[in-house]
Design a protein around this motif. Structure first.
Motif, mmCIF file in Angstrom:
data_model
loop_
_atom_site.group_PDB
_atom_site.id
_atom_site.type_symbol
_atom_site.label_atom_id
_atom_site.label_comp_id
_atom_site.label_asym_id
_atom_site.label_seq_id
_atom_site.Cartn_x
_atom_site.Cartn_y
_atom_site.Cartn_z
ATOM 1 N N GLN A 159 41.756 30.658 35.513
ATOM 2 C CA GLN A 159 42.786 31.331 36.344
ATOM 3 C C GLN A 159 43.523 31.961 35.796
ATOM 4 O O GLN A 159 44.247 31.553 34.634
ATOM 5 C CB GLN A 159 43.099 30.367 37.676
ATOM 6 C CG GLN A 159 42.188 30.233 38.567
ATOM 7 C CD GLN A 159 42.814 29.583 39.946
ATOM 8 O OE1 GLN A 159 44.022 29.557 40.143
ATOM 9 N NE2 GLN A 159 41.725 28.896 40.896
ATOM 10 N N GLY A 160 44.337 33.066 36.377
ATOM 11 C CA GLY A 160 45.471 33.863 35.769
ATOM 12 C C GLY A 160 44.852 35.198 35.560
ATOM 13 O O GLY A 160 43.602 35.473 35.418
ATOM 14 N N HIS A 161 45.571 36.192 35.538
ATOM 15 C CA HIS A 161 45.191 37.773 35.626
ATOM 16 C C HIS A 161 44.228 37.883 34.248
ATOM 17 O O HIS A 161 42.900 38.366 34.689
ATOM 18 C CB HIS A 161 46.189 38.600 35.637
ATOM 19 C CG HIS A 161 45.733 40.007 35.882
ATOM 20 N ND1 HIS A 161 45.522 40.889 34.767
ATOM 21 C CD2 HIS A 161 45.662 40.877 37.032
ATOM 22 C CE1 HIS A 161 45.050 42.021 35.285
ATOM 23 N NE2 HIS A 161 45.427 42.044 36.608
ATOM 24 N N ASP A 162 44.692 37.889 33.165
ATOM 25 C CA ASP A 162 44.132 38.213 31.904
ATOM 26 C C ASP A 162 43.096 37.477 31.702
ATOM 27 O O ASP A 162 41.779 37.922 31.326
ATOM 28 C CB ASP A 162 44.771 38.499 30.761
ATOM 29 C CG ASP A 162 46.039 39.589 31.078
ATOM 30 O OD1 ASP A 162 45.772 40.342 31.688
ATOM 31 O OD2 ASP A 162 47.032 39.512 30.142
ATOM 32 N N ALA A 163 42.974 35.953 31.950
ATOM 33 C CA ALA A 163 42.051 35.113 31.691
ATOM 34 C C ALA A 163 40.921 35.262 32.599
ATOM 35 O O ALA A 163 39.615 35.133 32.193
ATOM 36 C CB ALA A 163 42.403 33.737 31.958
ATOM 37 N N THR A 164 41.214 35.649 33.860
ATOM 38 C CA THR A 164 39.973 36.263 34.789
ATOM 39 C C THR A 164 39.189 37.367 34.204
ATOM 40 O O THR A 164 37.948 37.017 34.463
ATOM 41 C CB THR A 164 40.559 36.309 36.086
ATOM 42 O OG1 THR A 164 41.177 35.424 36.673
ATOM 43 C CG2 THR A 164 39.519 37.014 37.171
ATOM 44 N N LEU A 165 39.748 38.357 33.768
ATOM 45 C CA LEU A 165 39.004 39.338 33.316
ATOM 46 C C LEU A 165 38.304 39.037 32.106
ATOM 47 O O LEU A 165 37.008 39.426 31.981
ATOM 48 C CB LEU A 165 40.049 40.474 32.843
ATOM 49 C CG LEU A 165 40.946 41.128 33.949
ATOM 50 C CD1 LEU A 165 41.959 42.267 33.313
ATOM 51 C CD2 LEU A 165 40.142 41.869 35.031
ATOM 52 N N GLU A 203 40.083 41.822 42.288
ATOM 53 C CA GLU A 203 40.360 43.186 42.723
ATOM 54 C C GLU A 203 40.084 44.581 41.749
ATOM 55 O O GLU A 203 39.371 45.336 42.030
ATOM 56 C CB GLU A 203 41.780 43.611 43.318
ATOM 57 C CG GLU A 203 42.115 42.849 44.755
ATOM 58 C CD GLU A 203 43.397 42.853 45.078
ATOM 59 O OE1 GLU A 203 43.690 44.049 45.169
ATOM 60 O OE2 GLU A 203 44.097 41.861 45.468
ATOM 61 N N LYS A 204 40.403 44.142 40.698
ATOM 62 C CA LYS A 204 40.373 45.274 39.590
ATOM 63 C C LYS A 204 38.816 45.254 39.146
ATOM 64 O O LYS A 204 38.120 46.312 39.083
ATOM 65 C CB LYS A 204 41.128 44.889 38.321
ATOM 66 C CG LYS A 204 40.624 45.801 37.129
ATOM 67 C CD LYS A 204 41.617 45.790 35.963
ATOM 68 C CE LYS A 204 41.196 46.478 34.662
ATOM 69 N NZ LYS A 204 40.952 47.828 35.039
ATOM 70 N N ILE A 205 38.198 44.175 38.976
ATOM 71 C CA ILE A 205 36.711 43.979 38.705
ATOM 72 C C ILE A 205 35.869 44.656 39.797
ATOM 73 O O ILE A 205 35.171 45.554 39.344
ATOM 74 C CB ILE A 205 36.430 42.486 38.620
ATOM 75 C CG1 ILE A 205 36.921 41.823 37.198
ATOM 76 C CG2 ILE A 205 34.880 42.384 38.672
ATOM 77 C CD1 ILE A 205 37.032 40.222 37.356
ATOM 78 N N TYR A 206 36.430 44.493 41.028
ATOM 79 C CA TYR A 206 35.729 45.009 42.148
ATOM 80 C C TYR A 206 36.070 46.491 42.154
ATOM 81 O O TYR A 206 34.989 47.406 42.290
ATOM 82 C CB TYR A 206 36.177 44.556 43.349
ATOM 83 C CG TYR A 206 35.558 45.247 44.719
ATOM 84 C CD1 TYR A 206 34.303 45.299 45.119
ATOM 85 C CD2 TYR A 206 36.494 46.058 45.575
ATOM 86 C CE1 TYR A 206 33.829 45.652 46.247
ATOM 87 C CE2 TYR A 206 36.059 46.726 46.640
ATOM 88 C CZ TYR A 206 34.743 46.636 47.027
ATOM 89 O OH TYR A 206 34.288 47.302 48.229
ATOM 90 N N ALA A 207 37.118 46.999 41.735
ATOM 91 C CA ALA A 207 37.369 48.547 41.860
ATOM 92 C C ALA A 207 36.540 49.095 40.568
ATOM 93 O O ALA A 207 36.282 50.538 40.802
ATOM 94 C CB ALA A 207 38.907 48.633 41.667
#
Length: 275
Positions: A79-85, A123-127
């Protein structure tokens, strides 16, 4: 096979095949059997440690990618923004795919407090078109309310423990109100006595079906998505053979009355593994 249309218009099979607790070296065989039996939705996760086996089965099956619906999940320690990506990229590599159909946050981990920023990365992954839909797993009314309130983006799915002993009526009502599809894990109660409940025997006998088929039919008639898991070929085939009969109102009521709040898995309000 029946389908459910998610809140972004993506169509998902209502019955899928789960691979929780299936070792990676057995996952290819199990998923191959499931695909041959007619399943087209496969549910895996990072923590299951079998994404590679699932990917091998998908590659070997030779089915058109658009015929398959593949779900995987982000584990808590990512979890966390960059770790998720980064975690999503690694998951795609293990699966051998260029996109997944549904990406879920596995647990809210409210004590860690990263689920909102994690959702924003999803959301970025989806976009970017690398997940056709995004959702969550094991979220409660409280964590869903915060997630939607702070981001304005409603999850397509909340995958939760749900079976006749834990019908989750309040949470399902919240889902219905907000257009979130309910997806049921451990739908057969993890083999811990649910299928031996005496209330199921006469219903199964009336329809000439097994207790497991009756319970899976109950899930489907509630309108939920359901993902039974098995590595036994006969049970894999049995679990998908649930579209040729229908439970009547009395059957549905009798099964619904089994709800006693029993959980076989962790409570999402307190579970904090991987923190």
């Amino acid at each position: 096979m029946q389908n459910v249309t998610l809140n972004n218009g993506v169509v998902m099979p209502q019955l899928g095949f789960g691979v929780w607790q299936v070792p990676d070296d057995e996952a290819q065989t199990a998923v191959t059997t499931a695909l041959q039996a007619g399943y087209r939705s496969i549910d895996t996760a990072r923590i299951y440690d079998n994404e590679a086996g699932v990917g091998r089965a998908i590659a070997a099956a030779g089915l058109p990618r658009e015929e398959l619906f593949v779900t995987t999940k982000l584990w808590n320690s990512d979890q966390g923004h960059d770790a998720t990506l980064r975690a999503f990229d690694a998951g795609l590599d293990r699966l051998g795919l260029d996109h997944v159909d549904l990406y879920l946050m596995h647990w809210p981990m409210p004590g860690v407090g990263k689920y909102v920023e994690t959702w924003q990365a999803m959301e970025k992954i989806y976009a970017d078109g690398r997940a056709r839909a995004i959702g969550v797993s094991n979220f409660t009314v409280e964590t869903l309310t915060r997630l939607i309130g702070e981001t304005g983006v409603v999850p397509a799915v909340n995958q939760i423990e749900l079976h006749p002993y834990l019908a989750q009526n309040g949470l399902r009502a919240f889902h219905d109100e907000h257009g979130i599809a309910t997806e049921d894990w451990s739908p057969l109660g993890q083999g811990k006595g649910l299928l031996d409940d005496p209330a199921l025997k006469p219903i199964a006998g009336k329809h000439g079906r097994t207790a497991a088929q009756v319970v899976l039919r109950w899930h489907l008639q509630l309108g939920n998505i359901v993902i039974p898991k098995s590595v036994t070929p006969s049970r894999i085939e049995e679990n998908i053979d649930v579209f040729g009969f229908e439970l009547d109102a009395a059957d549905m009521r009798a099964i619904g009355e089994l709800d006693n709040g029993t959980r076989f898995g962790p409570d999402p309000e307190t579970f904090a593994a991987g923190a």
